[in-house]
Design a protein around this motif. Structure first.
Motif, PDB file in Angstrom:
ATOM      1  N   LEU A 191       8.935  15.544  60.529  1.00  0.00           N
ATOM      2  CA  LEU A 191      10.032  16.489  60.719  1.00  0.00           C
ATOM      3  C   LEU A 191      10.975  16.389  59.527  1.00  0.00           C
ATOM      4  N   THR A 192      11.349  17.545  59.015  1.00  0.00           N
ATOM      5  CA  THR A 192      12.393  17.583  57.999  1.00  0.00           C
ATOM      6  C   THR A 192      13.016  18.977  58.009  1.00  0.00           C
ATOM      7  N   GLY A 193      14.013  19.186  57.165  1.00  0.00           N
ATOM      8  CA  GLY A 193      14.640  20.500  57.174  1.00  0.00           C
ATOM      9  C   GLY A 193      15.733  20.636  56.142  1.00  0.00           C
ATOM     10  N   ASP A 194      16.350  21.802  56.146  1.00  0.00           N
ATOM     11  CA  ASP A 194      17.415  22.109  55.190  1.00  0.00           C
ATOM     12  C   ASP A 194      18.499  22.917  55.884  1.00  0.00           C
ATOM     13  N   ARG A 195      19.720  22.738  55.371  1.00  0.00           N
ATOM     14  CA  ARG A 195      20.812  23.591  55.840  1.00  0.00           C
ATOM     15  C   ARG A 195      20.705  24.946  55.146  1.00  0.00           C
ATOM     16  N   MET A 244      12.576  22.420  59.842  1.00  0.00           N
ATOM     17  CA  MET A 244      13.678  23.012  60.582  1.00  0.00           C
ATOM     18  C   MET A 244      14.709  23.649  59.663  1.00  0.00           C
ATOM     19  N   ALA A 282      18.266  24.170  59.484  1.00  0.00           N
ATOM     20  CA  ALA A 282      19.326  23.460  60.207  1.00  0.00           C
ATOM     21  C   ALA A 282      20.612  24.272  60.218  1.00  0.00           C
ATOM     22  N   GLN A 313      23.550  22.438  61.976  1.00  0.00           N
ATOM     23  CA  GLN A 313      24.160  21.439  61.087  1.00  0.00           C
ATOM     24  C   GLN A 313      24.980  22.116  59.982  1.00  0.00           C
ATOM     25  N   TYR A 340      27.463  14.679  62.807  1.00  0.00           N
ATOM     26  CA  TYR A 340      26.179  15.277  62.472  1.00  0.00           C
ATOM     27  C   TYR A 340      25.052  14.263  62.247  1.00  0.00           C
ATOM     28  N   GLN A 394      21.426  14.693  63.793  1.00  0.00           N
ATOM     29  CA  GLN A 394      20.218  14.593  62.966  1.00  0.00           C
ATOM     30  C   GLN A 394      19.214  13.612  63.591  1.00  0.00           C
ATOM     31  N   ASP A 441      17.442  15.620  66.094  1.00  0.00           N
ATOM     32  CA  ASP A 441      16.417  16.474  65.461  1.00  0.00           C
ATOM     33  C   ASP A 441      15.119  15.700  65.256  1.00  0.00           C
ATOM     34  N   ILE A 442      15.266  14.503  64.742  1.00  0.00           N
ATOM     35  CA  ILE A 442      14.089  13.716  64.365  1.00  0.00           C
ATOM     36  C   ILE A 442      13.347  13.213  65.595  1.00  0.00           C
ATOM     37  N   VAL A 464       9.765  11.202  57.861  1.00  0.00           N
ATOM     38  CA  VAL A 464      10.797  12.172  57.490  1.00  0.00           C
ATOM     39  C   VAL A 464      10.880  12.249  55.971  1.00  0.00           C
ATOM     40  N   VAL A 519      12.464  13.264  52.834  1.00  0.00           N
ATOM     41  CA  VAL A 519      13.786  13.754  52.407  1.00  0.00           C
ATOM     42  C   VAL A 519      14.167  13.102  51.086  1.00  0.00           C
ATOM     43  N   GLN A 529      19.568  11.244  51.821  1.00  0.00           N
ATOM     44  CA  GLN A 529      19.429  11.261  53.277  1.00  0.00           C
ATOM     45  C   GLN A 529      19.076   9.891  53.855  1.00  0.00           C
TER      46      GLN A 529
HETATM   47  N1  TRP Z   1      20.729  16.901  56.447  1.00  0.00           N
HETATM   48  C1  TRP Z   1      19.668  17.682  55.891  1.00  0.00           C
HETATM   49  C2  TRP Z   1      20.221  18.400  54.651  1.00  0.00           C
HETATM   50  O1  TRP Z   1      21.418  18.471  54.465  1.00  0.00           O
HETATM   51  C3  TRP Z   1      19.108  18.715  56.833  1.00  0.00           C
HETATM   52  C4  TRP Z   1      18.600  18.114  58.118  1.00  0.00           C
HETATM   53  C5  TRP Z   1      19.113  18.339  59.368  1.00  0.00           C
HETATM   54  C6  TRP Z   1      17.513  17.226  58.259  1.00  0.00           C
HETATM   55  N2  TRP Z   1      18.397  17.642  60.273  1.00  0.00           N
HETATM   56  C7  TRP Z   1      17.417  16.942  59.647  1.00  0.00           C
HETATM   57  C8  TRP Z   1      16.618  16.612  57.359  1.00  0.00           C
HETATM   58  C9  TRP Z   1      16.466  16.048  60.126  1.00  0.00           C
HETATM   59  C10 TRP Z   1      15.680  15.736  57.862  1.00  0.00           C
HETATM   60  C11 TRP Z   1      15.605  15.445  59.241  1.00  0.00           C
HETATM   61  O2  TRP Z   1      19.444  18.917  53.880  1.00  0.00           O
END
Ligand code: TRP
Length: 377
Positions: free
Chosen positions: A20-24, A56, A58, A61, A147, A151, A154-155, A163, A165, A169
């Motif tokens: 799992l990972t993601g971006d705002r 994801m 985000a 977030q 946050y 997070q 989320d994970i 993860v 990142v 992170q």
């Molecule tokens: N904090 C990450 C960012 O700013 C985005 C993010 C939100 C994320 N939830 C996460 C990354 C869970 C990894 C896992 O880019």
């Protein structure tokens, strides 16, 4: 009862590998995102080593520090989705979803909040530096402050083992691991402790801006975006920061701290030399010549431009295809979100069972309570 717990054990022994990972979604994604994470995600996706991959967007977030600018977040969801898809994330292999549409994440966050202290959050180095950056010192929004906990939700909601990142992170993942350990020790093993997966090429850890500043950032205007046209990329590369003391072509030049060479470290391969600059076998030879003197910036920049465009060409082509069918892109997000919702709900059920707050499914509880109150006349 014993049946379902042995099923749980079997599942654990299979050890599914889950990303799992993601971006705002606060802006278009740039080359810094690409070398720092996107490229790797596509490689991980195509490695076939993972049982499930969740990426994801985000948005919830992003709202923790953009509370008064929800429209920015809303507009950038499609930008980020297009960037993902054009980089080669494939919806048939990778589940792309929107964070705010999964209420289970908020619910998990609320329970995890009891396992984290205010002082622990204050010590989180990423939170610390973000508070400074955003001038939140005088008054920190509670949602922003929490946050890292969200997070962790989320994970863990996806039982992620991995993860991928950037290094910024790291404190988030460490805090997540602490929450998992605390939860499991208080309530029993329900959550999976994730591992961080950092970018492997050192040059990729953090790509500087085109102006030589430490980081690409929208507010500094020093980014090369994945969605930039070839003309825009050319303008940006040809005006990139190099060695300010390398004035004449004949001057010896410095490679360290020279943005053009940092980018070449991140992007160029020996094949690129064979294709675009066959006078040199590899980057070391080019660097040696630059250090000796007699190699002009323009020549190096033109090479870099070729290298970057070669990387961006297939990304642009895919982007054009997806841009033709935006409703389909939203449909991809919807399907991904529905699948993510179901997984997060399963985890929430496990969590509530572990916390013994699943009252209506707890036949034992109801039986004991009715015995307690039964009057034997
Ligand atoms: N904090 C990450 C960012 O700013 C985005 C993010 C939100 C994320 N939830 C996460 C990354 C869970 C990894 C896992 O880019």
């Amino acid at each position: 009862m014993s049946n379902s717990s042995s099923m749980g054990n079997d599942k654990k022994n299979n050890n599914p590998k889950i990303i799992l990972t993601g971006d705002r979604p606060t802006g278009r994604l740039h080359l810094g995102h690409y070398v720092g994470s996107l490229k790797r995600r596509v490689e991980l996706q195509n490695s076939g080593e993972f049982d499930k991959i969740f990426i994801m967007i985000a948005d919830a977030q992003a709202l923790t520090d953009n509370a008064d600018n929800p429209e920015k977040v809303r507009q950038n969801i499609i930008e980020v989705a297009l960037d993902y898809l054009s980089c080669g994330l494939d919806p048939s292999k990778t589940n792309i979803f929107i964070q705010s549409q999964i209420p289970q994440l908020t619910e998990l966050t609320f329970y995890y909040m009891n396992l984290v202290t205010v002082s622990r959050l204050q010590r989180n180095p990423t939170v610390k530096s973000e508070i400074q950056m955003r001038n939140f010192e005088a008054s920190i929004p509670v949602g922003f402050f929490c946050y890292p906990i969200s997070q962790a939700a989320d994970i863990t909601a996806f039982k992620a083992t991995t993860v991928p990142v950037g290094e910024d992170q790291e404190p988030m993942i460490e805090q997540c691991r602490e929450i998992v350990r605390k939860f499991n020790s208080v309530y029993g093993e329900a959550l999976v402790e994730p591992e961080i997966l950092l970018p492997d090429n050192k040059a990729c850890l953090r790509l500087p801006g085109t102006d030589g500043k430490a980081k690409m950032s929208k507010s500094l205007g020093n980014c090369i975006y994945l969605s930039d046209t070839p003309e825009e990329v050319k303008k940006k590369v040809m005006s990139m920061y190099t060695d300010p003391n390398h004035i004449q072509v004949s001057d010896p030049g410095q490679v360290e701290g020279n943005t053009v060479f940092t980018y070449l470290d991140a992007f160029s391969s020996d094949e690129d030399f064979a294709e675009f600059l066959p006078d040199y076998k590899n980057l070391d030879e080019l660097k040696d010549h630059y250090r000796r003197g007699g190699l002009g910036d323009v020549k190096v920049k033109k090479f870099l431009l070729n290298v970057i465009n070669k990387e961006l060409e297939p990304i642009r082509a895919r982007r054009h295809e997806y841009e033709k069918d935006i409703p389909e892109v939203y449909n991809i997000l919807k399907k991904g979100t529905e699948a993510a919702y179901a997984v997060a709900q399963d985890t929430l059920n496990d969590v509530k069972a572990a916390m013994k707050i699943d009252y209506f499914n707890d036949a034992e509880l109801i039986k004991v309570q009715s015995e307690k109150y039964s009057r034997t006349e």
